[in-house]
Design an enzyme around this catalytic site. Structure first.
Site, mmCIF file in Angstrom:
data_model
loop_
_atom_site.group_PDB
_atom_site.id
_atom_site.type_symbol
_atom_site.label_atom_id
_atom_site.label_comp_id
_atom_site.label_asym_id
_atom_site.label_seq_id
_atom_site.Cartn_x
_atom_site.Cartn_y
_atom_site.Cartn_z
ATOM 1 N N VAL A 65 0.815 -1.226 0.000
ATOM 2 C CA VAL A 65 0.000 0.000 0.000
ATOM 3 C C VAL A 65 0.846 1.272 0.000
ATOM 4 O O VAL A 65 0.339 2.359 -0.271
ATOM 5 C CB VAL A 65 -1.007 0.040 1.184
ATOM 6 C CG1 VAL A 65 -1.974 -1.133 1.139
ATOM 7 C CG2 VAL A 65 -0.294 0.113 2.529
ATOM 8 N N TYR A 158 4.015 5.676 15.774
ATOM 9 C CA TYR A 158 2.890 4.812 15.395
ATOM 10 C C TYR A 158 1.564 5.514 15.698
ATOM 11 O O TYR A 158 0.657 5.565 14.864
ATOM 12 C CB TYR A 158 2.991 3.484 16.160
ATOM 13 C CG TYR A 158 1.774 2.598 16.025
ATOM 14 C CD1 TYR A 158 1.557 1.849 14.874
ATOM 15 C CD2 TYR A 158 0.825 2.521 17.055
ATOM 16 C CE1 TYR A 158 0.441 1.037 14.751
ATOM 17 C CE2 TYR A 158 -0.292 1.712 16.939
ATOM 18 C CZ TYR A 158 -0.481 0.975 15.778
ATOM 19 O OH TYR A 158 -1.598 0.181 15.657
HETATM 20 N N1 LIG Z 1 -3.435 -5.702 16.868
HETATM 21 C C1 LIG Z 1 -3.754 -4.637 17.565
HETATM 22 O O1 LIG Z 1 -3.706 -4.642 18.804
HETATM 23 C C2 LIG Z 1 -4.205 -3.402 16.874
HETATM 24 C C3 LIG Z 1 -4.027 -3.205 15.523
HETATM 25 N N2 LIG Z 1 -4.460 -2.035 14.951
HETATM 26 C C4 LIG Z 1 -4.296 -1.787 13.530
HETATM 27 O O2 LIG Z 1 -4.919 -2.826 12.799
HETATM 28 C C5 LIG Z 1 -4.283 -2.981 11.540
HETATM 29 C C6 LIG Z 1 -3.936 -4.439 11.341
HETATM 30 O O3 LIG Z 1 -2.989 -4.798 12.336
HETATM 31 P P1 LIG Z 1 -2.772 -6.279 12.830
HETATM 32 O O4 LIG Z 1 -3.702 -7.190 12.179
HETATM 33 O O5 LIG Z 1 -2.692 -6.223 14.293
HETATM 34 O O6 LIG Z 1 -1.300 -6.508 12.275
HETATM 35 P P2 LIG Z 1 -0.630 -7.790 11.616
HETATM 36 O O7 LIG Z 1 0.822 -7.466 11.555
HETATM 37 O O8 LIG Z 1 -1.074 -9.022 12.271
HETATM 38 O O9 LIG Z 1 -1.242 -7.785 10.140
HETATM 39 C C7 LIG Z 1 -0.998 -6.721 9.263
HETATM 40 C C8 LIG Z 1 -1.015 -7.236 7.850
HETATM 41 O O10 LIG Z 1 -0.722 -6.119 6.989
HETATM 42 C C9 LIG Z 1 0.266 -6.518 6.059
HETATM 43 N N3 LIG Z 1 1.030 -5.365 5.602
HETATM 44 C C10 LIG Z 1 2.014 -4.717 6.265
HETATM 45 N N4 LIG Z 1 2.518 -3.754 5.505
HETATM 46 C C11 LIG Z 1 1.830 -3.773 4.335
HETATM 47 C C12 LIG Z 1 1.905 -3.012 3.149
HETATM 48 N N5 LIG Z 1 2.818 -2.046 2.990
HETATM 49 N N6 LIG Z 1 1.032 -3.282 2.158
HETATM 50 C C13 LIG Z 1 0.143 -4.292 2.287
HETATM 51 N N7 LIG Z 1 0.048 -5.048 3.368
HETATM 52 C C14 LIG Z 1 0.876 -4.802 4.402
HETATM 53 C C15 LIG Z 1 1.113 -7.528 6.802
HETATM 54 O O11 LIG Z 1 1.881 -8.342 5.921
HETATM 55 C C16 LIG Z 1 0.063 -8.291 7.572
HETATM 56 O O12 LIG Z 1 -0.470 -9.361 6.842
HETATM 57 C C17 LIG Z 1 -3.080 -2.057 11.561
HETATM 58 O O13 LIG Z 1 -3.398 -0.866 10.869
HETATM 59 C C18 LIG Z 1 -2.877 -1.776 13.037
HETATM 60 O O14 LIG Z 1 -2.259 -0.544 13.250
HETATM 61 C C19 LIG Z 1 -5.090 -1.075 15.677
HETATM 62 C C20 LIG Z 1 -5.274 -1.224 17.009
HETATM 63 C C21 LIG Z 1 -4.872 -2.400 17.721
HETATM 64 C C1 LIG Z 2 2.267 1.115 21.548
HETATM 65 C C2 LIG Z 2 2.820 1.080 20.124
HETATM 66 C C3 LIG Z 2 3.195 -0.298 19.727
HETATM 67 C C4 LIG Z 2 3.462 -0.469 18.263
HETATM 68 C C5 LIG Z 2 2.469 -1.270 17.535
HETATM 69 C C6 LIG Z 2 1.941 -2.455 18.258
HETATM 70 C C7 LIG Z 2 0.671 -2.598 18.659
HETATM 71 C C8 LIG Z 2 -0.359 -1.651 18.415
HETATM 72 C C9 LIG Z 2 -1.502 -1.734 19.093
HETATM 73 C C10 LIG Z 2 -2.513 -0.709 19.034
HETATM 74 O O1 LIG Z 2 -2.708 0.008 18.050
HETATM 75 C C11 LIG Z 2 -3.286 -0.450 20.257
HETATM 76 C C12 LIG Z 2 -2.489 0.617 20.861
HETATM 77 C C13 LIG Z 2 -2.633 1.203 21.970
HETATM 78 C C14 LIG Z 2 -3.738 0.929 22.856
HETATM 79 C C15 LIG Z 2 -3.620 1.983 23.839
HETATM 80 C C16 LIG Z 2 -4.348 2.041 24.834
HETATM 81 C C17 LIG Z 2 -5.320 1.020 25.187
HETATM 82 C C18 LIG Z 2 -6.055 1.535 26.363
HETATM 83 C C19 LIG Z 2 -7.226 0.667 26.613
HETATM 84 C C20 LIG Z 2 -8.472 1.441 26.548
HETATM 85 O O2 LIG Z 2 -8.468 2.672 26.371
HETATM 86 O O3 LIG Z 2 -9.523 0.801 26.676
#
Ligand SMILES: NC(=O)C1=CN([C@@H]2O[C@H](COP(=O)(O)OP(=O)(O)OC[C@H]3O[C@@H](n4cnc5c(N)ncnc54)[C@H](O)[C@@H]3O)[C@@H](O)[C@H]2O)C=CC1
Ligand SMILES: CCCCC/C=C\C=C\C(=O)C/C=C\C/C=C\CCCC(=O)O
Length: 263
Positions: A65, A158
């Site tokens: 992306v 981030y």
């Molecule tokens: N897991 C969490 O606790 C949280 C995640 N998010 C957001 O959710 C979204 C998904 O994250 P997760 O599923 O946790 O991560 P993940 O790392 O498990 O999955 C992300 C996917 O995106 C793909 N990806 C990475 N860079 C890319 C690129 N340049 N182009 C296309 N695909 C790409 C990866 O290969 C992977 O398959 C992210 O935007 C993350 O910031 C938001 C809040 C909490």
């Molecule tokens: C903290 C940065 C780490 C880098 C990326 C890894 C994980 C990312 C996760 C998220 O995007 C979620 C991030 C933060 C959550 C922050 C607060 C949670 C507080 C709980 C609540 O408000 O209910």
């Protein structure tokens, strides 16, 4: 919105939340094109989804992306074109792909993927969905983070990218490009969920990695399926435009109002 028969595009769908969003859409009867930069994981997920939902309902495309030009390989432009050519229309777009990374030189890539990728995906979605440009309207759901609603000392870069996604989505929801074209724009702000992003927290993508890991350990985590349930609400509920939906294990789904007051 009735999801059955609609066409959706999900970025970063090979694993984690993007895969859960892809499966939730397929489960609800949509046709889905998901992309990922990780071809191996993408192909493996595709094999599973194809056998469950049929090869006429799901496609996988390699796409980075953050790639803004056709010259460098498979771009978002290519992805949108290919989805429309295969399925005839696009109704639902989820800009989900995201990475973490705080320190040089990684943080530049984080801005490219999380911010530029989401802006590019949103602009293309408006182009393809808008009734003023030959589309049939629809919905864009951009993936921010619960962290963007507050501060977090462990991941400032981030979270800055996630705040950008929040502002971008709320602002486009009121923009004529979306409003006149029948396109809703919503933003999902999940707290921690059990995915590779969180499992791979390291010195590269956080400050004070041990404290950050403890913070994660002490924050109850959602399953990707929990997050997908919140995502689907933003897709289906046609009264939601410019909505900011936070979801967390402890408090479930909470719509947030962001008020700016001046003294
Ligand atoms: N897991 C969490 O606790 C949280 C995640 N998010 C957001 O959710 C979204 C998904 O994250 P997760 O599923 O946790 O991560 P993940 O790392 O498990 O999955 C992300 C996917 O995106 C793909 N990806 C990475 N860079 C890319 C690129 N340049 N182009 C296309 N695909 C790409 C990866 O290969 C992977 O398959 C992210 O935007 C993350 O910031 C938001 C809040 C909490
Ligand atoms: C903290 C940065 C780490 C880098 C990326 C890894 C994980 C990312 C996760 C998220 O995007 C979620 C991030 C933060 C959550 C922050 C607060 C949670 C507080 C709980 C609540 O408000 O209910």
């Amino acid at each position: 919105m009735q999801v059955e028969g609609k066409v959706a595009l999900v970025t970063g769908g090979a694993e984690g939340l993007g895969r859960a969003f892809t499966e939730a859409l397929l489960e609800a009867g949509a046709k889905v094109c998901f992309c990922d930069v990780n071809t191996e994981q993408g192909e493996s997920t595709y094999t599973v989804l194809k056998s469950k939902y049929g090869s006429d309902r799901v496609i996988f495309q390699k796409c980075d992306v953050s790639n803004q030009t056709e010259m460098e390989g498979k771009s978002l432009n290519y992805l949108f074109r290919c989805t429309k050519e295969t399925f005839g229309n696009i109704d639902i777009v989820c800009n989900n792909a995201g990475i973490g990374g705080e320190k040089p030189p990684l943080w530049g890539k984080v801005v490219d993927v999380n911010v530029k990728g989401c802006i590019c995906g949103t602009l293309l979605a408006l182009d393809y969905l808008s009734t003023e440009k030959g589309g049939s309207g629809g919905v864009i759901v951009n993936i921010s983070s619960a962290g963007a609603l507050n501060i977090n000392p462990y991941g400032p870069v981030y979270l800055a990218t996630k705040s950008a996604i929040l502002s971008l989505s709320r602002s486009f929801a009121q923009n004529p490009l979306a409003c006149s074209g029948g396109v809703r724009v919503n933003v999902l702000c999940p707290s921690f969920a059990e995915t590779s992003l969180v499992r791979n927290i390291s010195e590269q993508n956080t400050y004070d990695v041990n404290v950050a890991r403890k913070f994660v350990e002490h924050t109850p985590s959602m399953s990707p399926k929990d997050v997908a349930e919140a995502f689907m609400e933003l897709v289906v509920d046609e009264s939601k435009n410019g909505a900011v939906l936070k979801c967390s294990k402890e408090k479930g789904k909470q719509y947030c109002t962001i008020n700016v007051t001046y003294s």
